[in-house]
Design a protein around this motif. Structure first.
Motif, PDB file in Angstrom:
ATOM      1  N   SER A  93       0.855  -1.174   0.000  1.00 48.84           N
ATOM      2  CA  SER A  93       0.000   0.000   0.000  1.00 48.84           C
ATOM      3  C   SER A  93       0.888   1.221   0.000  1.00 48.84           C
ATOM      4  N   GLU A  94       0.910   1.978  -1.113  1.00 45.01           N
ATOM      5  CA  GLU A  94       1.849   3.073  -1.261  1.00 45.01           C
ATOM      6  C   GLU A  94       1.223   4.408  -0.909  1.00 45.01           C
ATOM      7  N   GLU A  95       2.056   5.298  -0.388  1.00 43.39           N
ATOM      8  CA  GLU A  95       1.645   6.657  -0.107  1.00 43.39           C
ATOM      9  C   GLU A  95       2.563   7.598  -0.858  1.00 43.39           C
ATOM     10  N   GLY A  96       2.043   8.303  -1.870  1.00 39.29           N
ATOM     11  CA  GLY A  96       2.868   9.211  -2.652  1.00 39.29           C
ATOM     12  C   GLY A  96       3.604   8.487  -3.752  1.00 39.29           C
ATOM     13  N   GLU A  97       4.285   9.271  -4.596  1.00 40.17           N
ATOM     14  CA  GLU A  97       4.973   8.723  -5.753  1.00 40.17           C
ATOM     15  C   GLU A  97       6.306   8.087  -5.379  1.00 40.17           C
ATOM     16  N   GLY A  98       6.928   8.563  -4.307  1.00 37.88           N
ATOM     17  CA  GLY A  98       8.226   8.031  -3.924  1.00 37.88           C
ATOM     18  C   GLY A  98       9.342   8.705  -4.700  1.00 37.88           C
ATOM     19  N   GLU A  99      10.571   8.425  -4.311  1.00 40.01           N
ATOM     20  CA  GLU A  99      11.743   9.042  -4.927  1.00 40.01           C
ATOM     21  C   GLU A  99      12.737   7.969  -5.320  1.00 40.01           C
ATOM     22  N   LEU A 100      13.155   7.994  -6.586  1.00 38.00           N
ATOM     23  CA  LEU A 100      14.126   7.027  -7.069  1.00 38.00           C
ATOM     24  C   LEU A 100      15.523   7.435  -6.617  1.00 38.00           C
ATOM     25  N   LEU A 101      16.215   6.530  -5.938  1.00 35.73           N
ATOM     26  CA  LEU A 101      17.582   6.779  -5.482  1.00 35.73           C
ATOM     27  C   LEU A 101      18.508   5.729  -6.077  1.00 35.73           C
ATOM     28  N   THR A 102      19.721   6.132  -6.382  1.00 38.58           N
ATOM     29  CA  THR A 102      20.738   5.209  -6.861  1.00 38.58           C
ATOM     30  C   THR A 102      21.914   5.236  -5.892  1.00 38.58           C
ATOM     31  N   TYR A 103      22.275   4.052  -5.384  1.00 37.91           N
ATOM     32  CA  TYR A 103      23.411   3.924  -4.471  1.00 37.91           C
ATOM     33  C   TYR A 103      24.591   3.333  -5.231  1.00 37.91           C
ATOM     34  N   ASP A 104      25.733   3.952  -5.075  1.00 36.58           N
ATOM     35  CA  ASP A 104      26.972   3.505  -5.707  1.00 36.58           C
ATOM     36  C   ASP A 104      27.927   3.080  -4.600  1.00 36.58           C
ATOM     37  N   TYR A 105      28.109   1.756  -4.432  1.00 35.19           N
ATOM     38  CA  TYR A 105      28.928   1.212  -3.351  1.00 35.19           C
ATOM     39  C   TYR A 105      30.313   0.822  -3.859  1.00 35.19           C
ATOM     40  N   HIS A 106      31.344   1.166  -3.104  1.00 34.53           N
ATOM     41  CA  HIS A 106      32.714   0.789  -3.428  1.00 34.53           C
ATOM     42  C   HIS A 106      33.374   0.159  -2.196  1.00 34.53           C
ATOM     43  N   ILE A 107      34.104  -0.920  -2.413  1.00 33.90           N
ATOM     44  CA  ILE A 107      34.894  -1.543  -1.349  1.00 33.90           C
ATOM     45  C   ILE A 107      36.366  -1.295  -1.681  1.00 33.90           C
ATOM     46  N   VAL A 108      37.041  -0.520  -0.823  1.00 33.00           N
ATOM     47  CA  VAL A 108      38.400  -0.047  -1.083  1.00 33.00           C
ATOM     48  C   VAL A 108      39.310  -0.485   0.073  1.00 33.00           C
ATOM     49  N   TYR A 109      40.561  -0.732  -0.243  1.00 32.41           N
ATOM     50  CA  TYR A 109      41.519  -1.124   0.790  1.00 32.41           C
ATOM     51  C   TYR A 109      42.072   0.095   1.507  1.00 32.41           C
ATOM     52  N   SER A 110      42.116   0.042   2.831  1.00 27.00           N
ATOM     53  CA  SER A 110      42.713   1.109   3.635  1.00 27.00           C
ATOM     54  C   SER A 110      44.144   0.726   4.007  1.00 27.00           C
ATOM     55  N   ILE A 111      45.100   1.483   3.497  1.00 24.10           N
ATOM     56  CA  ILE A 111      46.499   1.223   3.826  1.00 24.10           C
ATOM     57  C   ILE A 111      46.764   1.513   5.304  1.00 24.10           C
ATOM     58  N   ALA A 112      46.138   2.568   5.823  1.00 26.48           N
ATOM     59  CA  ALA A 112      46.380   2.979   7.209  1.00 26.48           C
ATOM     60  C   ALA A 112      45.869   1.952   8.210  1.00 26.48           C
ATOM     61  N   HIS A 113      44.723   1.308   7.905  1.00 29.81           N
ATOM     62  CA  HIS A 113      44.108   0.385   8.858  1.00 29.81           C
ATOM     63  C   HIS A 113      44.236  -1.084   8.444  1.00 29.81           C
ATOM     64  N   SER A 114      44.710  -1.341   7.227  1.00 30.71           N
ATOM     65  CA  SER A 114      44.898  -2.713   6.714  1.00 30.71           C
ATOM     66  C   SER A 114      43.604  -3.521   6.743  1.00 30.71           C
ATOM     67  N   VAL A 115      42.521  -2.897   6.300  1.00 28.37           N
ATOM     68  CA  VAL A 115      41.207  -3.546   6.241  1.00 28.37           C
ATOM     69  C   VAL A 115      40.432  -2.979   5.053  1.00 28.37           C
ATOM     70  N   PRO A 116      39.373  -3.666   4.608  1.00 28.22           N
ATOM     71  CA  PRO A 116      38.498  -3.075   3.582  1.00 28.22           C
ATOM     72  C   PRO A 116      37.662  -1.956   4.183  1.00 28.22           C
ATOM     73  N   VAL A 117      37.291  -0.991   3.344  1.00 29.47           N
ATOM     74  CA  VAL A 117      36.458   0.133   3.767  1.00 29.47           C
ATOM     75  C   VAL A 117      35.313   0.298   2.774  1.00 29.47           C
ATOM     76  N   LEU A 118      34.120   0.581   3.282  1.00 29.34           N
ATOM     77  CA  LEU A 118      32.962   0.797   2.417  1.00 29.34           C
ATOM     78  C   LEU A 118      32.777   2.286   2.160  1.00 29.34           C
ATOM     79  N   TYR A 119      32.904   2.665   0.894  1.00 25.68           N
ATOM     80  CA  TYR A 119      32.587   4.016   0.437  1.00 25.68           C
ATOM     81  C   TYR A 119      31.303   3.941  -0.384  1.00 25.68           C
ATOM     82  N   PHE A 120      30.488   4.991  -0.331  1.00 26.61           N
ATOM     83  CA  PHE A 120      29.277   4.989  -1.150  1.00 26.61           C
ATOM     84  C   PHE A 120      28.788   6.402  -1.389  1.00 26.61           C
ATOM     85  N   ASN A 121      28.003   6.549  -2.460  1.00 27.03           N
ATOM     86  CA  ASN A 121      27.287   7.778  -2.751  1.00 27.03           C
ATOM     87  C   ASN A 121      25.844   7.427  -3.062  1.00 27.03           C
ATOM     88  N   ALA A 122      24.961   8.382  -2.897  1.00 26.86           N
ATOM     89  CA  ALA A 122      23.546   8.189  -3.213  1.00 26.86           C
ATOM     90  C   ALA A 122      23.052   9.398  -3.987  1.00 26.86           C
TER      91      ALA A 122
END
Length: 220
Positions: A93-122
């Motif tokens: 049951s929907e209320e309103g038209e809603g908003e289309l969002l696009t998420y761009d996820y990147h998994i990058v290596y952190s040299i400082a912490h020696s672990v993967p890091v999640l970067y993203f934009n929306a």
């Protein structure tokens, strides 16, 4: 034990991409040549943010619903800050038209912490980036209180280390400790740092804060 060197990260990413391909989960390994030759994983997800009431057949408690976002053109719903896959449109049951969002996820290596890091934009449908306040507001309720209590040490906007553009980042300072606990619980022979299951286990802990859920197929 929870940290990894860059070579282990590369091998784990390759294995994770192979697993993702089997499950059609959309992750892709990207190589960049500047400033140095490096790799990262990326995935794009399109979602519709709207207010809904969803009662799927046979599910009495909404908390039992699977929270997942599908790739491609399939439309899903961002309900109460969480990404919910909708299998039966008649149950919505929907209320309103809603908003289309696009998420761009990147998994990058952190040299400082020696672990993967999640970067993203929306982005919204016009291509405008969501603001940091909008990102904080979109954090799922199950994680919001903890993140907002330490917002500047949890989720902020940083320059992408490989692309040089602003991205939102989940801070990696506690990653090695959490992954050490995960490896101790499952056993180092169960999750090798060179296998995709390391990335999948890490992402299952950090991804939901950014609306990203890891399919259970990775752990079967």
């Amino acid at each position: 034990m929870g940290s990894m060197n860059y070579e282990e990260f590369v091998e784990a990413c390759k294995d994770f991409e192979s697993m993702s391909s089997k499950f059609s989960d959309g992750w892709e390994l990207v190589t960049v040549s500047e400033p140095t030759s490096s790799v990262y994983l990326k995935k794009k997800v399109s979602c519709v943010k709207k207010s809904v009431k969803y009662n799927p057949p046979g599910v009495a408690d909404a908390a039992e619903q699977d929270k997942a976002c599908e790739d491609g053109d399939e439309v899903v719903v961002l309900e109460n800050g969480e990404l919910s896959e909708i299998h039966d449109p008649s149950a919505v049951s929907e209320e309103g038209e809603g908003e289309l969002l696009t998420y761009d996820y990147h998994i990058v290596y952190s040299i400082a912490h020696s672990v993967p890091v999640l970067y993203f934009n929306a982005y919204n449908s016009s291509g405008k980036l969501l603001t940091l306040d909008e990102i904080w507001d979109s954090i799922p309720e199950t994680h919001k209180e903890q993140v907002l209590a330490n917002r500047w040490e949890s989720l902020t906007q940083q320059e992408h280390p490989l692309l040089g553009r602003p991205f939102f980042q989940l801070h990696p300072c506690g990653t090695a400790k959490l992954m050490t606990l995960a490896l101790e619980k499952t056993g180092p022979q169960t999750i090798s740092k060179k296998e995709g299951k390391y990335i999948a286990s890490w992402l299952s802990m950090f991804g939901p804060v950014a609306g990203l859920v890891v399919p259970v197929e990775y752990f079967k």
